[in-house]
Design a protein around this motif. Structure first.
Motif, PDB file in Angstrom:
ATOM      1  N   GLU A 527       0.195  -9.899   6.429  1.00 20.97           N
ATOM      2  CA  GLU A 527       1.340  -9.347   5.700  1.00 20.97           C
ATOM      3  C   GLU A 527       2.179 -10.474   5.103  1.00 20.97           C
ATOM      4  OE1 GLU A 527       3.466  -6.052   7.589  1.00 20.97           O
ATOM      5  OE2 GLU A 527       2.111  -6.315   9.308  1.00 20.97           O
ATOM      6  N   ASP A 529       3.969 -10.508   2.648  1.00 17.73           N
ATOM      7  CA  ASP A 529       5.268 -10.080   2.125  1.00 17.73           C
ATOM      8  C   ASP A 529       6.397 -10.421   3.085  1.00 17.73           C
ATOM      9  OD1 ASP A 529       4.236  -9.122  -0.219  1.00 17.73           O
ATOM     10  OD2 ASP A 529       4.072  -7.042   0.461  1.00 17.73           O
ATOM     11  N   ALA A 532       7.803 -13.644   1.904  1.00 22.97           N
ATOM     12  CA  ALA A 532       8.633 -13.482   0.708  1.00 22.97           C
ATOM     13  C   ALA A 532       9.975 -12.843   1.053  1.00 22.97           C
ATOM     14  CB  ALA A 532       7.889 -12.641  -0.324  1.00 22.97           C
ATOM     15  N   ARG A 533       9.981 -11.875   1.988  1.00 28.43           N
ATOM     16  CA  ARG A 533      11.233 -11.206   2.352  1.00 28.43           C
ATOM     17  C   ARG A 533      12.229 -12.178   2.961  1.00 28.43           C
ATOM     18  NH1 ARG A 533       7.978  -6.854   4.245  1.00 28.43           N
ATOM     19  NH2 ARG A 533       8.339  -7.455   6.422  1.00 28.43           N
ATOM     20  N   VAL A 538       5.213 -17.835  -0.871  1.00 30.14           N
ATOM     21  CA  VAL A 538       3.953 -17.485  -0.220  1.00 30.14           C
ATOM     22  C   VAL A 538       2.873 -18.472  -0.673  1.00 30.14           C
ATOM     23  CG1 VAL A 538       2.199 -15.697   0.095  1.00 30.14           C
ATOM     24  CG2 VAL A 538       4.610 -15.056  -0.153  1.00 30.14           C
ATOM     25  N   ARG A 543      -1.620 -15.540  -1.188  1.00 26.24           N
ATOM     26  CA  ARG A 543      -1.491 -14.664  -2.359  1.00 26.24           C
ATOM     27  C   ARG A 543      -2.867 -14.225  -2.851  1.00 26.24           C
ATOM     28  NH1 ARG A 543       0.279 -17.094  -6.660  1.00 26.24           N
ATOM     29  NH2 ARG A 543       0.636 -19.205  -5.873  1.00 26.24           N
ATOM     30  N   GLN A 546      -4.159 -11.558  -0.485  1.00 24.02           N
ATOM     31  CA  GLN A 546      -3.408 -10.309  -0.671  1.00 24.02           C
ATOM     32  C   GLN A 546      -3.887  -9.550  -1.907  1.00 24.02           C
ATOM     33  OE1 GLN A 546       0.782 -10.791  -1.593  1.00 24.02           O
ATOM     34  NE2 GLN A 546       1.311  -9.041  -0.304  1.00 24.02           N
ATOM     35  N   LYS A 550      -6.196  -5.848  -2.144  1.00 21.38           N
ATOM     36  CA  LYS A 550      -5.802  -4.681  -2.942  1.00 21.38           C
ATOM     37  C   LYS A 550      -6.978  -4.114  -3.722  1.00 21.38           C
ATOM     38  CE  LYS A 550      -0.955  -6.050  -3.564  1.00 21.38           C
ATOM     39  NZ  LYS A 550       0.057  -6.522  -4.549  1.00 21.38           N
TER      40      LYS A 550
END
Length: 584
Positions: A527, A529, A532-533, A538, A543, A546, A550
Motif C-alpha cells: 500500500e 499510498d 504519499a498520505r 513514493v 510506483r 502499484q 492495477k
C-alpha cells in the motif's frame, strides 16, 4: 558553441606525486545543466572547486567567461560569475542569523541595502526558511543548514551555480523544491553544474560528465550514460532503480527498452509486450519482522531546545516507538521533523525532559542512570561522522573507545582489526594512515569502525549514506545486514526510502516533531499510498508495482531483481510483432 567554462588539460595534486585530477579537459556551455558524477575520491569536488578559483590548476588552464582563474587581478570577477554551494553547509555559514548569512555575499559586493533586503527575502521564501530568518544558524537542522547555503547562492544571482552534493541532507520534499528552483534558474539562463550521487537528480540534467580516478571517462545525455549499466557499476556507480528494472526486464521481454528512465515508459512497454497471468503462483516479499526482546523503548518523549530562554523552541513534541533486538528500523521525516533530536536521546546525549527512554534496560530519565553502559552498548554515528574523528592516525581513532574499556592491548588491537574489517578497510593498509589523507567516504567508514570496535548491541546511524557514492552506500548496507543477522539492532535516519526498502523491517514516520505512525515495510510495499498520505515521495520501484497491479499483474518486491522475478512469474509474453513502435 558559447562556453562559459573551459577546462584545458588540467592536473592538480594536494600532495606532490599523487594527482587528484589527471589531464582533465571539458567545456560547459552557457545556460547548460550539467551533472558531474563519480565515486568517492574520483575528483568531483576538487574539479568543482576549480570552477570559481578556490583551487588553481598545477598545469593546464580553467577559464570562466574567458577569464583565466589564475589571474589575480580578476579574482572578484570570477566570484561574481560562479556561485558555490558546498557539500557541508557549515563550511560556508558565517553570520549569526539566517537572514544575515544570506545577505553576507551581497554586502561584500556593495549592493544597496534595499536591494539586499529584497533579494534575501525572496531567497528565504524560495527555500522555505522565511519563518527562521532571525534564528541563529547553529540551531537549524542539517537539512535546514543546507537550504540556507542554497539560499545564499540564490540571492547572489550569478551566471553559474555549482552545487556540490547540495541536496544530500534534504528530505524528498526539500530536494524536489530545490531541484524545481534549480530548473527554474536554468530556464532563466543560469548555468548549473551539479555534483551528485542521486541518480534520479542526474535525469534533470542535459548532459552528464563522469569522472574516475581524476579523469573524464564518460559523457553524454543521461539516457545514453545510463544505458551503460555495466560500465557504471565498474566505476562504483549505479543507475536509477527504475532503469535497473528496465534493463533486467529487457533481457526477457525485448519490448521493454533497456534505456527506460521513467515508470510510465516501463509500464507502457510491459502492457504492449505482455499480458497478466492471474492464476499463476508467485513469490511474495512478505516476511515476519523479528520480534525479539525490546532493546529501546521510547514513550511520550518531548524536548525543548534552549529551555527558559527567549530562543526556546520545541524540537520534539512527542515520540513513541520500540526497537527490538536484531531488527532494522528506519526513522523518516521532513527536514526539521525531530529525527536527529530523537536519535540523540537513544544513547543519552540528551536526557528526557518529558516522557521516557529506556535503552538496554537503563531508564535514561533517572538521575542515577548507568550512562557508561548505554554509551558502550548503543553506538552512535552522527550526521557528519567526520566530526567524530579526532586522533591523527586511523588506528588510534578506532582504538580510542576500546581503550576506555580498560582492555588488554592485544584485545584492543583485535577490536580495531574487527572494526576496520567490518567496514571494508584493510587493517594493515589503514592502521597507520593519517586521518587527513582519507577521502570523505573513508572518513565515514573509519568513524563507523570506531563505533563497531565497541561491539554495541544497538547501532544508531544518522543519515549514514549522505555524500557516499552508490557502491560505497551499497557496501555499507551489506555490512549492516550482516550486523543485523548477528543480532545487532540497527536504527537509522534517512530521507531515502529506497534505503528503507533495502534494510528496514519497520519504519517510524515523523512529521511536525511528532511520530505519526509505525509501519512494516511489507505493508508499505503493498500500500504505497500510505507513504504519499504522510507527505513522502513514493519510490519509483513501488510506483511501478502499484501501476502494474492495477492492470492485473501480481508483482511485489523490495529490489529490482525481486520485482522482475515476481513480474516475470505473473505475465505471459506476447509474440513479437513484425514492427514495434519506438516507445521512447
Amino acid at each position: 558553441m558559447d562556453n562559459i567554462i573551459a577546462v584545458d588539460h588540467v592536473t592538480f595534486s594536494y600532495v606532490e606525486g599523487t594527482p587528484v585530477l589527471r589531464d582533465v579537459s571539458l567545456s560547459v556551455s552557457r545556460g547548460a545543466y550539467v551533472a558531474l558524477l563519480g565515486a568517492n575520491g574520483s575528483g568531483k569536488s576538487t574539479l568543482a572547486r576549480h570552477f570559481n578559483g578556490i583551487l588553481l590548476p598545477a598545469t593546464g588552464t580553467v577559464t570562466v567567461d574567458g577569464i583565466d582563474t589564475r589571474d589575480d587581478a580578476k579574482k572578484m570577477e570570477i566570484k561574481r560569475r560562479v556561485g558555490m554551494v558546498f557539500q557541508h553547509p557549515d563550511n560556508q555559514i558565517v553570520a549569526t542569523t539566517v537572514e544575515d548569512d544570506v545577505a553576507f555575499g551581497l554586502e561584500n559586493f556593495n549592493m544597496p541595502p534595499d536591494a539586499i533586503a529584497e533579494r534575501v527575502a525572496l531567497a528565504l521564501e524560495q527555500t522555505g526558511l522565511w519563518p527562521y530568518r532571525t534564528r541563529p544558524p547553529h540551531l537549524l537542522s542539517g537539512g535546514q543548514k543546507q537550504r540556507l547555503a542554497i539560499a545564499g547562492a540564490l540571492a547572489m544571482d550569478q551566471p553559474v551555480v555549482v552545487l556540490d552534493e547540495a541536496t544530500s541532507m534534504l528530505d524528498a520534499s526539500g530536494r524536489r523544491e530545490v531541484l524545481r528552483l534549480v530548473r527554474q534558474l536554468n530556464n532563466q539562463g543560469t548555468t548549473i553544474i551539479a555534483v551528485t550521487h542521486h541518480m534520479d537528480e542526474v535525469l534533470e540534467a542535459d548532459d552528464v560528465i563522469v569522472l574516475h580516478d581524476g579523469s573524464v571517462v564518460m559523457s553524454g545525455s543521461p539516457r545514453a550514460v545510463f544505458q551503460q549499466n555495466q560500465r557504471l557499476r565498474e566505476l562504483n556507480l549505479d543507475v536509477p532503480l527504475i532503469s535497473q528494472v528496465a534493463g533486467l526486464l529487457h533481457e526477457k521481454v525485448p519490448g521493454v527498452p533497456a534505456e527506460a528512465t521513467d515508470v510510465e515508459e516501463v509500464v507502457m512497454a510491459v502492457l504492449e509486450s505482455t499480458r497478466p497471468a492471474p492464476h499463476r503462483e508467485h513469490s511474495s516479499s512478505d516476511h515476519e519482522s523479528p520480534r525479539e526482546a525490546p532493546c529501546i523503548v521510547v514513550r511520550e518523549l518531548a524536548h525543548e531546545y534552549l529551555r527558559g530562554t527567549p530562543l526556546a523552541h520545541q524540537g520534539l513534541k512527542r515520540a513513541d516507538f520500540i526497537i527490538h533486538e536484531g531488527e532494522a528500523v528506519a526513522i523518516v521525516g521532513a527536514t526539521g521533523s525531530g529525527k536527529s533530536t530523537v536519535m540523540q536521546h537513544l544513547n543519552g546525549i540528551y536526557r528526557p525532559q518529558a516522557g521516557t527512554v529506556v535503552a538496554v534496560e537503563v531508564d535514561l530519565g533517572q538521575p542515577n542512570a548507568n550512562i557508561p553502559k548505554v554509551r558502550r552498548e548503543v553506538g552512535m554515528l552522527f550526521q557528519n561522522p567526520e566530526d567524530q574523528l579526532f586522533e591523527q592516525l586511523v588506528g588510534d581513532d578506532v582504538a580510542y573507545g576500546p581503550m576506555q574499556l580498560k582492555l588488554q592491548l592485544k584485545e584492543v588491537r583485535q577490536r580495531v582489526r574487527y572494526g576496520l574489517e567490518m567496514v571494508g578497510l584493510d587493517f594493515e593498509a589503514f592502521m597507520d594512515r593519517p586521518i587527513y589523507a582519507l577521502s570523505g567516504g573513508e572518513k565515514r567508514r573509519v568513524a563507523l569502525a570506531g563505533v563497531l570496535a565497541l561491539k554495541p548491541k544497538v547501532l544508531v546511524l544518522d543519515e549514514p549514506t549522505a555524500g557516499l557514492d552508490p557502491a560505497t552506500a551499497q557496501d555499507l548496507f551489506r555490512r549492516l545486514h550482516r550486523l543485523k543477522a548477528e543480532g545487532v539492532a540497527v536504527v537509522f535516519v534517512t530521507h531515502n526510502l529506497e534505503e528503507v526498502l533495502d534494510l528496514a523491517d519497520r519504519v517510524v514516520m515523523m512529521q511536525d516533531a511528532e511520530t505519526q505512525g509505525t509501519y512494516a515495510v511489507d505493508e508499505l510495499i503493498k500500500e504505497p499510498d500510505i507513504i504519499a498520505r504522510h507527505g513522502f515521495e513514493v519510490p519509483s520501484i513501488l510506483r511501478l508495482q502499484q501501476q502494474l497491479r492495477k492492470h492485473g499483474y501480481a508483482v511485489s518486491g523490495r529490489t529490482p531483481e525481486a520485482v522482475v522475478d515476481s513480474l516475470l512469474n505473473s505475465m505471459d509474453i506476447l509474440p513479437a510483432r513484425e514492427t514495434s513502435g519506438d516507445l521512447r
